[in-house]
Design a protein around this motif. Structure first.
Motif, PDB file in Angstrom:
ATOM      1  N   ASP A  37     -14.650 -12.476   8.785  1.00 44.10           N
ATOM      2  CA  ASP A  37     -16.121 -13.137   9.219  1.00 44.10           C
ATOM      3  C   ASP A  37     -17.071 -12.871   7.974  1.00 44.10           C
ATOM      4  O   ASP A  37     -18.049 -13.089   8.499  1.00 44.10           O
ATOM      5  N   GLY A  38     -16.288 -12.160   7.045  1.00 41.94           N
ATOM      6  CA  GLY A  38     -16.924 -11.589   5.979  1.00 41.94           C
ATOM      7  C   GLY A  38     -18.416 -11.151   5.591  1.00 41.94           C
ATOM      8  O   GLY A  38     -19.661 -10.861   5.325  1.00 41.94           O
ATOM      9  N   GLN A  39     -18.725 -10.267   7.142  1.00 47.31           N
ATOM     10  CA  GLN A  39     -19.513  -9.537   7.311  1.00 47.31           C
ATOM     11  C   GLN A  39     -19.496  -7.995   6.905  1.00 47.31           C
ATOM     12  O   GLN A  39     -20.680  -7.187   7.027  1.00 47.31           O
ATOM     13  N   ALA A  40     -18.154  -7.718   6.421  1.00 45.39           N
ATOM     14  CA  ALA A  40     -18.416  -6.001   5.931  1.00 45.39           C
ATOM     15  C   ALA A  40     -17.319  -6.415   4.774  1.00 45.39           C
ATOM     16  O   ALA A  40     -16.090  -6.870   5.131  1.00 45.39           O
ATOM     17  N   LEU A  41     -17.757  -5.306   4.029  1.00 49.99           N
ATOM     18  CA  LEU A  41     -17.028  -4.346   2.947  1.00 49.99           C
ATOM     19  C   LEU A  41     -16.357  -3.144   3.811  1.00 49.99           C
ATOM     20  O   LEU A  41     -17.178  -2.318   3.847  1.00 49.99           O
ATOM     21  N   LEU A  42     -15.474  -2.873   3.307  1.00 49.68           N
ATOM     22  CA  LEU A  42     -14.314  -1.707   4.030  1.00 49.68           C
ATOM     23  C   LEU A  42     -13.222  -1.292   3.076  1.00 49.68           C
ATOM     24  O   LEU A  42     -13.021  -1.986   2.402  1.00 49.68           O
ATOM     25  N   ARG A  43     -14.053   0.232   3.117  1.00 49.30           N
ATOM     26  CA  ARG A  43     -12.341   0.861   2.937  1.00 49.30           C
ATOM     27  C   ARG A  43     -11.669   1.101   4.121  1.00 49.30           C
ATOM     28  O   ARG A  43     -11.994   1.811   4.637  1.00 49.30           O
ATOM     29  N   LEU A  44      -9.763   1.189   3.581  1.00 46.50           N
ATOM     30  CA  LEU A  44      -8.956   1.332   4.135  1.00 46.50           C
ATOM     31  C   LEU A  44      -8.151   2.381   3.668  1.00 46.50           C
ATOM     32  O   LEU A  44      -7.390   2.205   2.510  1.00 46.50           O
ATOM     33  N   PHE A  45      -7.805   3.166   4.140  1.00 45.72           N
ATOM     34  CA  PHE A  45      -6.345   4.734   4.838  1.00 45.72           C
ATOM     35  C   PHE A  45      -6.287   5.383   4.890  1.00 45.72           C
ATOM     36  O   PHE A  45      -6.470   4.815   6.671  1.00 45.72           O
ATOM     37  N   PRO A  46      -5.026   5.797   5.045  1.00 47.56           N
ATOM     38  CA  PRO A  46      -4.035   5.481   3.738  1.00 47.56           C
ATOM     39  C   PRO A  46      -3.310   4.881   4.550  1.00 47.56           C
ATOM     40  O   PRO A  46      -2.622   4.334   6.118  1.00 47.56           O
ATOM     41  N   ILE A  47      -2.749   4.306   3.236  1.00 49.94           N
ATOM     42  CA  ILE A  47      -1.494   2.793   3.315  1.00 49.94           C
ATOM     43  C   ILE A  47      -0.643   3.723   2.187  1.00 49.94           C
ATOM     44  O   ILE A  47      -0.897   3.694   1.222  1.00 49.94           O
ATOM     45  N   ARG A  48       0.234   3.536   3.029  1.00 49.27           N
ATOM     46  CA  ARG A  48       1.671   3.870   2.198  1.00 49.27           C
ATOM     47  C   ARG A  48       2.148   2.342   1.589  1.00 49.27           C
ATOM     48  O   ARG A  48       3.328   1.993   2.197  1.00 49.27           O
ATOM     49  N   TYR A  49       1.899   2.031   0.658  1.00 52.04           N
ATOM     50  CA  TYR A  49       2.056   0.942   0.220  1.00 52.04           C
ATOM     51  C   TYR A  49       3.519   0.396   0.138  1.00 52.04           C
ATOM     52  O   TYR A  49       3.892  -0.487   0.245  1.00 52.04           O
ATOM     53  N   ARG A  50       4.273   1.679  -0.847  1.00 42.74           N
ATOM     54  CA  ARG A  50       5.293   1.203  -1.331  1.00 42.74           C
ATOM     55  C   ARG A  50       6.258   1.756  -0.478  1.00 42.74           C
ATOM     56  O   ARG A  50       7.812   1.391  -0.504  1.00 42.74           O
ATOM     57  N   ARG A  51       5.882   1.528   1.389  1.00 46.34           N
ATOM     58  CA  ARG A  51       6.318   2.302   2.033  1.00 46.34           C
ATOM     59  C   ARG A  51       6.771   0.775   3.141  1.00 46.34           C
ATOM     60  O   ARG A  51       7.316   0.482   3.988  1.00 46.34           O
ATOM     61  N   LEU A  52       5.573  -0.224   2.407  1.00 42.71           N
ATOM     62  CA  LEU A  52       5.827  -1.382   3.076  1.00 42.71           C
ATOM     63  C   LEU A  52       6.894  -2.301   3.061  1.00 42.71           C
ATOM     64  O   LEU A  52       7.741  -2.847   2.072  1.00 42.71           O
ATOM     65  N   SER A  53       6.725  -2.915   4.113  1.00 41.83           N
ATOM     66  CA  SER A  53       8.283  -4.007   3.941  1.00 41.83           C
ATOM     67  C   SER A  53       8.022  -5.060   3.301  1.00 41.83           C
ATOM     68  O   SER A  53       6.256  -5.282   2.213  1.00 41.83           O
ATOM     69  N   ARG A  54       8.560  -5.359   1.890  1.00 38.75           N
ATOM     70  CA  ARG A  54       8.098  -6.257   0.980  1.00 38.75           C
ATOM     71  C   ARG A  54       6.925  -7.912   1.991  1.00 38.75           C
ATOM     72  O   ARG A  54       6.569  -8.247   1.361  1.00 38.75           O
ATOM     73  N   ASP A  55       7.741  -8.015   2.832  1.00 40.18           N
ATOM     74  CA  ASP A  55       6.912  -8.827   3.264  1.00 40.18           C
ATOM     75  C   ASP A  55       5.809  -8.912   3.387  1.00 40.18           C
ATOM     76  O   ASP A  55       4.544  -9.378   3.870  1.00 40.18           O
ATOM     77  N   ASP A  56       5.144  -8.238   3.597  1.00 34.21           N
ATOM     78  CA  ASP A  56       3.734  -7.526   4.489  1.00 34.21           C
ATOM     79  C   ASP A  56       2.999  -6.606   3.032  1.00 34.21           C
ATOM     80  O   ASP A  56       1.934  -5.989   2.997  1.00 34.21           O
ATOM     81  N   GLN A  57       3.263  -6.346   2.074  1.00 28.23           N
ATOM     82  CA  GLN A  57       3.472  -5.423   0.882  1.00 28.23           C
ATOM     83  C   GLN A  57       1.445  -7.002   0.527  1.00 28.23           C
ATOM     84  O   GLN A  57       2.362  -8.176  -0.229  1.00 28.23           O
ATOM     85  N   PHE A  58       0.603  -6.808   0.187  1.00 30.94           N
ATOM     86  CA  PHE A  58      -0.205  -7.268   0.037  1.00 30.94           C
ATOM     87  C   PHE A  58      -0.959  -7.449  -1.829  1.00 30.94           C
ATOM     88  O   PHE A  58      -0.623  -6.417  -1.957  1.00 30.94           O
ATOM     89  N   ASP A  59      -1.350  -8.362  -2.148  1.00 29.54           N
ATOM     90  CA  ASP A  59      -2.134  -8.327  -2.957  1.00 29.54           C
ATOM     91  C   ASP A  59      -3.891  -8.792  -3.221  1.00 29.54           C
ATOM     92  O   ASP A  59      -3.742  -9.139  -1.676  1.00 29.54           O
ATOM     93  N   ARG A  60      -4.184  -9.072  -3.970  1.00 27.64           N
ATOM     94  CA  ARG A  60      -5.809  -9.531  -3.869  1.00 27.64           C
ATOM     95  C   ARG A  60      -5.932 -10.917  -3.396  1.00 27.64           C
ATOM     96  O   ARG A  60      -5.252 -11.573  -3.510  1.00 27.64           O
TER      97      ARG A  60
END
Length: 270
Positions: A37-60
């Motif tokens: 909705d464009g209302q908030a800039l958030l810090r998100l953690f902890p994310i074990r990025y390399r443990r995510l499935s290929r389908d859910d690994q995200f980019d900018r």
């Protein structure tokens, strides 16, 4: 939103910081993103990025759904804990028009870094975006061991010894070089090392492509010293939990479109 009460949110990712070993979580990546909705800039953690499935690994700019809750252990107002199992990538960022990408982050631009620091002292704001003065940027490369003490301290936090709780991930190579910008913002001089995962990944990619460090460093100077600053470069600034008053560069944003001009267009449909 209170600790323990997860709420599903759809978030456009703006940055992934460099992975940090963790005694509790093995290896985590701290991300920042804007709610759909464009209302908030958030810090998100902890994310074990390399443990995510290929389908859910995200980019900018990818649109990601996740369940989050306000982190009670972190006093920074933008900090939210993520239920890792809830992470699902919904849409690739490349599907988003360039003007829409810019409109996503323009509302979070602070007048200057000094202005952002003043807000931090006033209301604990710990995430924001600044624009370095055009023409003031100097891209600086140093061997990591020769970086200034503050930057070395930050870098060392990234590589603390971890207790591996699952099958070990292939260790990420400890950066040999640090990459920084010296610049002015609203006329005031600043120096900041870049802690975005992107910059180290770019160096490693050039090293693989050109086979030599010298050529890779030459390409880094060309890309980050000449090309990127021509494209309305902005810095995503954030503080660390252990140093909630000190801002570091956690990500780079750039566009062929001038954010000020995009903002003037207001509600026009791109």
């Amino acid at each position: 939103m209170s600790e323990g009460k997860h709420v599903k949110r759809r978030i456009r990712i703006l940055v992934k910081a460099f992975p940090q070993p963790s005694r509790k979580h093995e290896e985590t990546v701290c991300c920042a993103g804007v709610t759909e909705d464009g209302q908030a800039l958030l810090r998100l953690f902890p994310i074990r990025y390399r443990r995510l499935s290929r389908d859910d690994q995200f980019d900018r700019f990818d649109l990601v759904e996740m369940a989050i809750t306000k982190a009670s252990s972190d006093s920074r107002p933008e900090s939210y804990r993520v239920d890792e199992g809830s992470i699902h990538r919904l849409e690739r960022g490349k599907q988003l028009a360039e003007a829409a990408k810019v409109r996503l982050w323009t509302p979070f631009i602070a007048p200057s870094l000094n202005g952002l620091m003043a807000e931090n002292a006033d209301n604990k704001r710990s995430l924001g975006i600044i624009r370095p003065d055009p023409g003031s940027l100097k891209f600086v490369i140093k061997e990591a061991a020769q970086s200034e003490q503050d930057d070395r301290s930050v870098a060392e936090m990234v590589f603390k010894q971890a207790s591996l709780l699952e099958d070990p991930l292939k260790p990420i190579e400890k950066p040999k070089y640090s990459f920084s910008y010296h610049y002015t913002c609203a006329g005031h001089p600043h120096k900041h090392q870049i802690h975005d995962w992107e910059v180290q990944a770019a160096f490693n990619r050039y090293k693989r492509s050109y086979k030599t460090e010298d050529k890779a460093l030459e390409m880094m100077k060309q890309e980050y010293g000449q090309n990127i600053p021509r494209h309305n470069l902005h810095f995503i600034m954030g503080t660390m939990a252990s140093h909630p008053r000190t801002f570091i560069v956690i990500g780079l944003l750039r566009s062929g479109l001038d954010p000020q001009e995009v903002s003037k267009q207001g509600a026009l449909d791109f």
